[in-house]
Write a protein that holds these residues in place. Structure first.
Motif, mmCIF file in Angstrom:
data_model
loop_
_atom_site.group_PDB
_atom_site.id
_atom_site.type_symbol
_atom_site.label_atom_id
_atom_site.label_comp_id
_atom_site.label_asym_id
_atom_site.label_seq_id
_atom_site.Cartn_x
_atom_site.Cartn_y
_atom_site.Cartn_z
ATOM 1 N N LYS A 1 -10.790 -10.019 -20.588
ATOM 2 C CA LYS A 1 -9.523 -9.560 -19.713
ATOM 3 C C LYS A 1 -9.802 -9.984 -18.319
ATOM 4 C CE LYS A 1 -7.952 -6.251 -22.735
ATOM 5 N NZ LYS A 1 -7.700 -4.657 -22.982
ATOM 6 N N HIS A 2 -11.075 -10.022 -17.845
ATOM 7 C CA HIS A 2 -11.502 -10.709 -16.398
ATOM 8 C C HIS A 2 -11.760 -12.011 -16.344
ATOM 9 C CE1 HIS A 2 -10.070 -6.987 -14.729
ATOM 10 N NE2 HIS A 2 -10.952 -6.404 -14.564
ATOM 11 N N PHE A 3 -12.965 -12.430 -17.332
ATOM 12 C CA PHE A 3 -13.561 -13.785 -17.006
ATOM 13 C C PHE A 3 -12.707 -14.865 -17.679
ATOM 14 C CE2 PHE A 3 -17.909 -11.614 -16.404
ATOM 15 C CZ PHE A 3 -17.651 -11.128 -15.457
ATOM 16 N N VAL B 1 -4.805 -14.762 -3.104
ATOM 17 C CA VAL B 1 -4.231 -13.793 -2.509
ATOM 18 C C VAL B 1 -4.623 -12.368 -3.362
ATOM 19 C CG1 VAL B 1 -2.079 -12.788 -1.513
ATOM 20 C CG2 VAL B 1 -2.764 -15.150 -1.386
ATOM 21 N N GLY B 2 -5.008 -11.473 -2.677
ATOM 22 C CA GLY B 2 -5.086 -10.059 -3.286
ATOM 23 C C GLY B 2 -6.151 -10.287 -4.626
ATOM 24 N N ALA B 3 -7.332 -10.571 -4.307
ATOM 25 C CA ALA B 3 -8.127 -11.012 -5.561
ATOM 26 C C ALA B 3 -8.959 -9.715 -6.056
ATOM 27 C CB ALA B 3 -9.401 -12.162 -5.277
ATOM 28 N N GLY C 1 -12.278 -10.006 -7.259
ATOM 29 C CA GLY C 1 -12.636 -11.733 -7.268
ATOM 30 C C GLY C 1 -11.741 -12.388 -8.413
ATOM 31 N N PHE C 2 -10.603 -11.748 -9.021
ATOM 32 C CA PHE C 2 -9.978 -12.434 -10.129
ATOM 33 C C PHE C 2 -8.728 -12.853 -9.496
ATOM 34 C CE2 PHE C 2 -12.556 -8.754 -12.264
ATOM 35 C CZ PHE C 2 -13.655 -9.750 -12.351
ATOM 36 N N PRO C 3 -8.215 -14.098 -9.876
ATOM 37 C CA PRO C 3 -9.100 -15.032 -10.994
ATOM 38 C C PRO C 3 -10.088 -16.131 -10.264
ATOM 39 C CG PRO C 3 -7.114 -15.845 -10.309
ATOM 40 C CD PRO C 3 -7.029 -14.733 -9.612
ATOM 41 N N ASP D 1 -7.899 -10.035 0.879
ATOM 42 C CA ASP D 1 -7.429 -8.887 0.335
ATOM 43 C C ASP D 1 -7.326 -7.924 1.376
ATOM 44 O OD1 ASP D 1 -7.581 -7.821 -2.948
ATOM 45 O OD2 ASP D 1 -7.964 -6.248 -1.366
ATOM 46 N N SER D 2 -6.150 -6.936 1.260
ATOM 47 C CA SER D 2 -5.950 -5.801 2.330
ATOM 48 C C SER D 2 -6.985 -4.719 1.908
ATOM 49 C CB SER D 2 -4.681 -5.449 2.109
ATOM 50 O OG SER D 2 -4.508 -5.119 0.912
ATOM 51 N N LEU D 3 -7.849 -4.672 1.069
ATOM 52 C CA LEU D 3 -8.945 -3.329 1.140
ATOM 53 C C LEU D 3 -10.226 -3.631 1.391
ATOM 54 C CD1 LEU D 3 -7.703 -0.554 0.101
ATOM 55 C CD2 LEU D 3 -8.800 -1.076 -1.978
ATOM 56 N N ASN D 4 -10.806 -3.415 2.647
ATOM 57 C CA ASN D 4 -12.031 -3.771 2.938
ATOM 58 C C ASN D 4 -13.248 -3.603 2.282
ATOM 59 O OD1 ASN D 4 -13.339 -5.183 5.126
ATOM 60 N ND2 ASN D 4 -14.021 -3.125 5.944
ATOM 61 N N LYS D 5 -13.115 -2.481 1.365
ATOM 62 C CA LYS D 5 -14.248 -2.097 0.475
ATOM 63 C C LYS D 5 -14.357 -3.149 -0.647
ATOM 64 C CE LYS D 5 -11.952 1.431 -2.220
ATOM 65 N NZ LYS D 5 -11.838 2.489 -2.631
ATOM 66 N N ARG D 6 -13.275 -3.825 -0.864
ATOM 67 C CA ARG D 6 -13.298 -4.933 -1.979
ATOM 68 C C ARG D 6 -14.195 -6.183 -1.415
ATOM 69 N NH1 ARG D 6 -8.003 -3.020 -4.938
ATOM 70 N NH2 ARG D 6 -9.098 -1.387 -5.720
ATOM 71 N N ILE D 7 -13.863 -6.233 0.007
ATOM 72 C CA ILE D 7 -14.313 -7.657 0.758
ATOM 73 C C ILE D 7 -15.693 -7.301 0.956
ATOM 74 C CG2 ILE D 7 -14.207 -8.707 2.868
ATOM 75 C CD1 ILE D 7 -11.809 -9.424 1.226
ATOM 76 N N ARG E 1 -3.810 -8.563 5.424
ATOM 77 C CA ARG E 1 -2.620 -8.538 4.673
ATOM 78 C C ARG E 1 -2.212 -10.080 4.531
ATOM 79 N NH1 ARG E 1 0.084 -3.482 3.278
ATOM 80 N NH2 ARG E 1 1.687 -4.882 2.881
ATOM 81 N N ALA E 2 -1.802 -10.329 3.457
ATOM 82 C CA ALA E 2 -1.268 -11.846 3.200
ATOM 83 C C ALA E 2 0.039 -12.002 4.199
ATOM 84 C CB ALA E 2 -1.039 -11.986 1.710
ATOM 85 N N GLU E 3 0.388 -11.081 4.496
ATOM 86 C CA GLU E 3 1.579 -11.250 5.612
ATOM 87 C C GLU E 3 1.202 -11.839 6.895
ATOM 88 O OE1 GLU E 3 1.353 -8.667 3.597
ATOM 89 O OE2 GLU E 3 2.988 -7.774 2.988
ATOM 90 N N ILE E 4 0.067 -11.421 7.193
ATOM 91 C CA ILE E 4 -0.354 -11.677 8.635
ATOM 92 C C ILE E 4 -1.007 -13.116 8.474
ATOM 93 C CG2 ILE E 4 -2.080 -10.890 10.571
ATOM 94 C CD1 ILE E 4 -1.136 -7.943 9.837
ATOM 95 N N ALA F 1 -1.737 -10.359 -10.572
ATOM 96 C CA ALA F 1 -1.592 -8.773 -10.695
ATOM 97 C C ALA F 1 -1.479 -8.255 -9.262
ATOM 98 C CB ALA F 1 -2.682 -8.120 -11.665
ATOM 99 N N VAL F 2 -0.607 -8.829 -8.388
ATOM 100 C CA VAL F 2 -0.662 -8.566 -7.196
ATOM 101 C C VAL F 2 0.870 -7.766 -6.809
ATOM 102 C CG1 VAL F 2 -0.664 -9.053 -4.601
ATOM 103 C CG2 VAL F 2 -2.384 -9.964 -6.293
ATOM 104 N N ALA F 3 1.794 -8.550 -7.116
ATOM 105 C CA ALA F 3 3.331 -8.087 -6.992
ATOM 106 C C ALA F 3 4.210 -8.945 -7.706
ATOM 107 C CB ALA F 3 3.591 -8.511 -5.447
ATOM 108 N N GLU G 1 6.416 -14.880 -1.275
ATOM 109 C CA GLU G 1 6.581 -14.703 -0.010
ATOM 110 C C GLU G 1 5.111 -14.451 0.547
ATOM 111 O OE1 GLU G 1 9.380 -12.094 1.537
ATOM 112 O OE2 GLU G 1 8.709 -12.097 3.808
ATOM 113 N N LEU G 2 3.947 -13.997 -0.207
ATOM 114 C CA LEU G 2 2.673 -13.925 0.272
ATOM 115 C C LEU G 2 1.979 -15.278 0.040
ATOM 116 C CD1 LEU G 2 1.905 -10.557 -1.431
ATOM 117 C CD2 LEU G 2 2.920 -10.842 0.774
ATOM 118 N N CYS G 3 2.446 -15.890 -0.897
ATOM 119 C CA CYS G 3 1.434 -17.121 -1.151
ATOM 120 C C CYS G 3 2.081 -18.567 -0.794
ATOM 121 C CB CYS G 3 1.524 -17.297 -2.856
ATOM 122 S SG CYS G 3 0.362 -15.974 -3.544
#
Ligand SMILES: C[S@@+](CC[C@H](N)C(=O)[O-])C[C@H]1O[C@@H](n2cnc3c(N)ncnc32)[C@H](O)[C@@H]1O
Length: 238
Positions: free
Chosen positions: A53-55, A76-78, A81-83, A100-106, A127-130, A148-150, A157-159
Protein backbone atom coordinates in the motif's frame (compact mmCIF):
# COMPACT_ATOMS: atom_id res chain seq x y z
CA UNK A 1 2.66 -8.49 -0.53
CA UNK A 2 5.89 -10.18 0.52
CA UNK A 3 9.22 -8.81 -0.71
CA UNK A 4 9.69 -11.42 -3.42
CA UNK A 5 6.18 -10.83 -4.81
CA UNK A 6 6.90 -7.09 -4.71
CA UNK A 7 10.03 -7.58 -6.78
CA UNK A 8 8.40 -10.06 -9.18
CA UNK A 9 5.24 -7.96 -9.69
CA UNK A 10 7.34 -4.92 -10.58
CA UNK A 11 9.45 -7.01 -12.95
CA UNK A 12 6.25 -8.07 -14.72
CA UNK A 13 5.54 -4.36 -15.23
CA UNK A 14 9.03 -3.87 -16.71
CA UNK A 15 10.61 -2.42 -13.56
CA UNK A 16 13.73 -4.22 -12.40
CA UNK A 17 14.57 -3.75 -8.72
CA UNK A 18 18.25 -4.38 -7.91
CA UNK A 19 19.58 -5.96 -4.69
CA UNK A 20 20.72 -2.51 -3.58
CA UNK A 21 17.26 -1.03 -4.17
CA UNK A 22 15.66 -3.97 -2.30
CA UNK A 23 17.98 -3.14 0.60
CA UNK A 24 16.86 0.53 0.43
CA UNK A 25 13.19 -0.55 0.69
CA UNK A 26 14.06 -2.71 3.67
CA UNK A 27 15.80 0.24 5.41
CA UNK A 28 12.81 2.46 4.48
CA UNK A 29 10.41 -0.02 6.11
CA UNK A 30 12.40 -0.39 9.32
CA UNK A 31 13.01 3.35 9.69
CA UNK A 32 9.30 4.06 9.08
CA UNK A 33 8.07 1.68 11.78
CA UNK A 34 10.77 2.74 14.24
CA UNK A 35 9.90 6.46 13.90
CA UNK A 36 6.20 5.69 13.78
CA UNK A 37 6.44 4.71 17.45
CA UNK A 38 7.49 8.29 18.27
CA UNK A 39 5.31 10.21 15.80
CA UNK A 40 2.27 9.60 13.66
CA UNK A 41 3.55 8.81 10.16
CA UNK A 42 1.27 6.01 8.96
CA UNK A 43 -1.50 3.74 10.18
CA UNK A 44 -0.04 0.92 8.08
CA UNK A 45 2.83 -0.87 9.84
CA UNK A 46 2.53 -4.52 8.84
CA UNK A 47 5.50 -5.23 6.54
CA UNK A 48 3.52 -6.87 3.72
CA UNK A 49 0.97 -4.06 3.83
CA UNK A 50 3.65 -1.36 3.68
CA UNK A 51 5.22 -3.05 0.63
CA UNK A 52 1.82 -3.16 -1.09
CA UNK A 53 0.00 0.00 0.00
CA UNK A 54 2.94 2.37 0.29
CA UNK A 55 5.86 1.08 -1.84
CA UNK A 56 4.11 -0.74 -4.70
CA UNK A 57 1.24 1.78 -4.79
CA UNK A 58 3.70 4.72 -5.03
CA UNK A 59 5.70 3.05 -7.80
CA UNK A 60 2.48 2.27 -9.70
CA UNK A 61 2.66 5.89 -10.98
CA UNK A 62 5.50 4.65 -13.19
CA UNK A 63 3.17 2.17 -14.93
CA UNK A 64 1.43 5.16 -16.53
CA UNK A 65 4.08 7.87 -16.64
CA UNK A 66 7.67 7.65 -17.89
CA UNK A 67 9.91 9.09 -15.17
CA UNK A 68 13.02 8.43 -17.28
CA UNK A 69 12.04 11.39 -19.43
CA UNK A 70 11.93 13.96 -16.63
CA UNK A 71 14.40 15.43 -14.14
CA UNK A 72 12.60 17.42 -11.46
CA UNK A 73 9.76 16.09 -9.30
CA UNK A 74 7.96 18.01 -6.56
CA UNK A 75 5.77 15.98 -4.20
CA UNK A 76 3.16 18.02 -2.36
CA UNK A 77 2.15 16.74 1.11
CA UNK A 78 4.37 13.67 0.89
CA UNK A 79 4.04 12.88 4.62
CA UNK A 80 6.32 9.89 5.17
CA UNK A 81 7.62 10.19 1.58
CA UNK A 82 4.82 8.85 -0.61
CA UNK A 83 4.78 8.60 -3.54
CA UNK A 84 8.07 10.37 -4.33
CA UNK A 85 10.67 8.44 -2.30
CA UNK A 86 9.82 4.94 -3.60
CA UNK A 87 9.85 6.52 -7.09
CA UNK A 88 13.25 8.09 -6.33
CA UNK A 89 14.65 4.71 -5.23
CA UNK A 90 13.60 3.22 -8.57
CA UNK A 91 14.64 6.28 -10.65
CA UNK A 92 17.76 7.60 -8.87
CA UNK A 93 18.42 10.28 -11.52
CA UNK A 94 15.39 12.28 -10.31
CA UNK A 95 15.82 15.53 -8.39
CA UNK A 96 13.10 15.28 -5.77
CA UNK A 97 11.63 18.14 -3.76
CA UNK A 98 9.11 17.49 -1.02
CA UNK A 99 6.97 20.17 0.59
CA UNK A 100 4.92 19.30 3.66
CA UNK A 101 3.26 21.53 6.24
CA UNK A 102 4.14 19.27 9.17
CA UNK A 103 7.69 19.87 10.43
CA UNK A 104 8.10 16.58 12.28
CA UNK A 105 7.51 14.72 9.02
CA UNK A 106 10.27 16.81 7.43
CA UNK A 107 12.60 15.81 10.29
CA UNK A 108 11.76 12.16 9.60
CA UNK A 109 12.36 12.57 5.85
CA UNK A 110 15.78 14.14 6.43
CA UNK A 111 16.81 11.23 8.64
CA UNK A 112 15.37 8.70 6.18
CA UNK A 113 17.19 10.25 3.20
CA UNK A 114 20.47 9.90 5.13
CA UNK A 115 19.75 6.29 5.97
CA UNK A 116 18.90 5.56 2.32
CA UNK A 117 21.94 7.55 1.11
CA UNK A 118 19.77 9.49 -1.31
CA UNK A 119 21.24 12.44 -3.18
CA UNK A 120 19.34 15.19 -5.02
CA UNK A 121 16.48 15.26 -2.49
CA UNK A 122 15.35 18.48 -0.77
CA UNK A 123 12.70 18.89 1.89
CA UNK A 124 10.76 22.04 2.76
CA UNK A 125 8.51 22.68 5.71
CA UNK A 126 5.88 24.94 4.15
CA UNK A 127 2.30 25.19 3.03
CA UNK A 128 1.91 24.47 -0.67
CA UNK A 129 -0.15 27.69 -0.94
CA UNK A 130 2.94 29.72 0.10
CA UNK A 131 5.51 27.54 -1.64
CA UNK A 132 3.60 27.94 -4.93
CA UNK A 133 3.94 31.72 -4.76
CA UNK A 134 7.70 31.56 -4.16
CA UNK A 135 9.52 32.48 -7.40
CA UNK A 136 12.19 29.85 -6.78
CA UNK A 137 9.59 27.10 -6.95
CA UNK A 138 6.64 28.47 -8.91
CA UNK A 139 6.34 26.73 -12.30
CA UNK A 140 9.77 25.12 -11.85
CA UNK A 141 9.00 21.38 -11.81
CA UNK A 142 8.73 18.89 -14.67
CA UNK A 143 6.34 16.80 -12.59
CA UNK A 144 4.29 17.58 -9.50
CA UNK A 145 2.76 14.62 -7.67
CA UNK A 146 0.38 14.20 -4.76
CA UNK A 147 -1.25 11.22 -3.08
CA UNK A 148 -3.98 11.42 -0.43
CA UNK A 149 -3.64 15.15 0.26
CA UNK A 150 -6.91 16.87 -0.76
CA UNK A 151 -9.82 16.54 -3.14
CA UNK A 152 -9.05 17.17 -6.77
CA UNK A 153 -10.19 20.81 -7.09
CA UNK A 154 -8.16 21.79 -3.99
CA UNK A 155 -5.20 19.65 -5.02
CA UNK A 156 -5.09 21.34 -8.43
CA UNK A 157 -4.66 24.71 -6.75
CA UNK A 158 -1.80 23.33 -4.62
CA UNK A 159 0.00 21.50 -7.44
CA UNK A 160 -0.57 23.23 -10.80
CA UNK A 161 1.14 26.51 -9.74
CA UNK A 162 4.34 24.50 -9.11
CA UNK A 163 4.20 22.65 -12.43
CA UNK A 164 6.21 24.20 -15.27
CA UNK A 165 4.39 25.00 -18.50
CA UNK A 166 4.87 21.87 -20.59
CA UNK A 167 5.12 19.77 -17.42
CA UNK A 168 2.76 17.30 -15.77
CA UNK A 169 0.64 17.11 -12.64
CA UNK A 170 0.09 13.53 -11.41
CA UNK A 171 -2.73 13.00 -8.93
CA UNK A 172 -2.95 9.61 -7.23
CA UNK A 173 -6.49 9.20 -5.97
CA UNK A 174 -8.78 6.74 -4.24
CA UNK A 175 -12.28 5.42 -4.80
CA UNK A 176 -14.09 8.79 -4.68
CA UNK A 177 -12.17 10.15 -7.62
CA UNK A 178 -14.94 10.05 -10.24
CA UNK A 179 -17.06 12.52 -8.25
CA UNK A 180 -14.01 14.72 -7.60
CA UNK A 181 -13.08 14.66 -11.27
CA UNK A 182 -16.41 16.23 -12.27
CA UNK A 183 -16.19 19.03 -9.72
CA UNK A 184 -12.57 19.88 -10.55
CA UNK A 185 -12.91 20.50 -14.31
CA UNK A 186 -13.14 24.27 -13.86
CA UNK A 187 -10.25 24.48 -11.39
CA UNK A 188 -7.92 22.53 -13.68
CA UNK A 189 -8.76 24.77 -16.62
CA UNK A 190 -8.47 28.08 -14.70
CA UNK A 191 -5.11 27.01 -13.24
CA UNK A 192 -3.64 26.32 -16.70
CA UNK A 193 -4.09 22.54 -16.88
CA UNK A 194 -5.64 20.18 -19.38
CA UNK A 195 -6.79 16.63 -18.63
CA UNK A 196 -4.67 14.15 -20.51
CA UNK A 197 -5.54 10.72 -19.11
CA UNK A 198 -7.16 8.99 -16.19
CA UNK A 199 -6.09 5.41 -15.46
CA UNK A 200 -8.02 3.19 -13.07
CA UNK A 201 -6.49 0.11 -11.52
CA UNK A 202 -6.53 -2.18 -8.50
CA UNK A 203 -3.59 -3.13 -6.40
CA UNK A 204 -2.82 -6.88 -6.37
CA UNK A 205 -4.80 -8.53 -3.55
CA UNK A 206 -7.12 -5.47 -3.23
CA UNK A 207 -10.72 -4.74 -4.25
CA UNK A 208 -10.96 -0.95 -4.11
CA UNK A 209 -10.28 1.15 -7.18
CA UNK A 210 -7.34 3.52 -7.49
CA UNK A 211 -6.99 6.28 -10.03
CA UNK A 212 -4.10 8.11 -11.52
CA UNK A 213 -4.97 11.39 -13.22
CA UNK A 214 -2.46 12.91 -15.62
CA UNK A 215 -2.88 16.62 -16.26
CA UNK A 216 -0.73 18.58 -18.68
CA UNK A 217 0.24 22.13 -17.78
CA UNK A 218 -0.60 24.08 -20.91
CA UNK A 219 -0.64 27.72 -19.75
CA UNK A 220 0.83 29.75 -16.92
CA UNK A 221 -1.23 29.80 -13.71
CA UNK A 222 -2.87 33.23 -13.13
CA UNK A 223 -1.09 35.29 -10.45
CA UNK A 224 -4.07 35.14 -8.08
CA UNK A 225 -3.39 31.42 -7.40
CA UNK A 226 -2.69 29.72 -5.13
CA UNK A 227 -4.79 31.77 -2.71
CA UNK A 228 -3.75 32.16 0.92
CA UNK A 229 -3.33 29.07 3.15
CA UNK A 230 -6.63 27.41 3.91
CA UNK A 231 -8.65 29.28 1.25
CA UNK A 232 -8.42 26.55 -1.45
CA UNK A 233 -9.90 24.12 1.07
CA UNK A 234 -12.57 26.45 2.50
CA UNK A 235 -13.60 27.90 -0.81
CA UNK A 236 -12.58 25.54 -3.64
CA UNK A 237 -12.79 26.69 -7.26
CA UNK A 238 -15.94 25.03 -8.60
C1 LIG B 1 -2.85 12.07 4.52
S1 LIG B 1 -1.21 12.61 4.44
C2 LIG B 1 -0.65 11.80 2.96
C3 LIG B 1 0.81 11.61 2.94
C4 LIG B 1 1.37 10.92 1.69
N1 LIG B 1 1.19 11.70 0.47
C5 LIG B 1 0.80 9.52 1.51
O1 LIG B 1 0.18 9.28 0.47
O2 LIG B 1 0.97 8.69 2.40
C6 LIG B 1 -1.36 14.30 3.89
C7 LIG B 1 -0.08 15.11 4.04
O3 LIG B 1 -0.26 16.36 3.36
C8 LIG B 1 0.27 17.40 4.16
N2 LIG B 1 -0.47 18.61 3.76
C9 LIG B 1 -1.81 18.81 3.83
N3 LIG B 1 -2.13 20.04 3.35
C10 LIG B 1 -0.96 20.62 2.96
C11 LIG B 1 -0.63 21.89 2.38
N4 LIG B 1 -1.56 22.79 2.13
N5 LIG B 1 0.66 22.14 2.11
C12 LIG B 1 1.63 21.22 2.38
N6 LIG B 1 1.37 20.00 2.92
C13 LIG B 1 0.10 19.71 3.21
C14 LIG B 1 0.06 16.94 5.60
O4 LIG B 1 0.97 17.54 6.50
C15 LIG B 1 0.28 15.43 5.48
O5 LIG B 1 1.63 15.08 5.71
Amino acid sequence: MDKQTFRQSLLEKGIEVSEQQMEQFSIYYHTLVEWNEKMNLTSITDEEEVYLKHFYDSISAAFYFDFQKVTTLCDVGAGAGFPSLPIKIIFPHLEVTIVDSLNKRITFLEHLANQLKLDKVTFYHDRAEIFGRNKQHREQYDVVSARAVARMSVLSELCLPLTKVGGTFLAMKGAKFKEEERESKKAVQILGGEWKDVFSFQLPEEDSMRYMAIIDKMKSTPKAYPRKPGTPNKNPIV
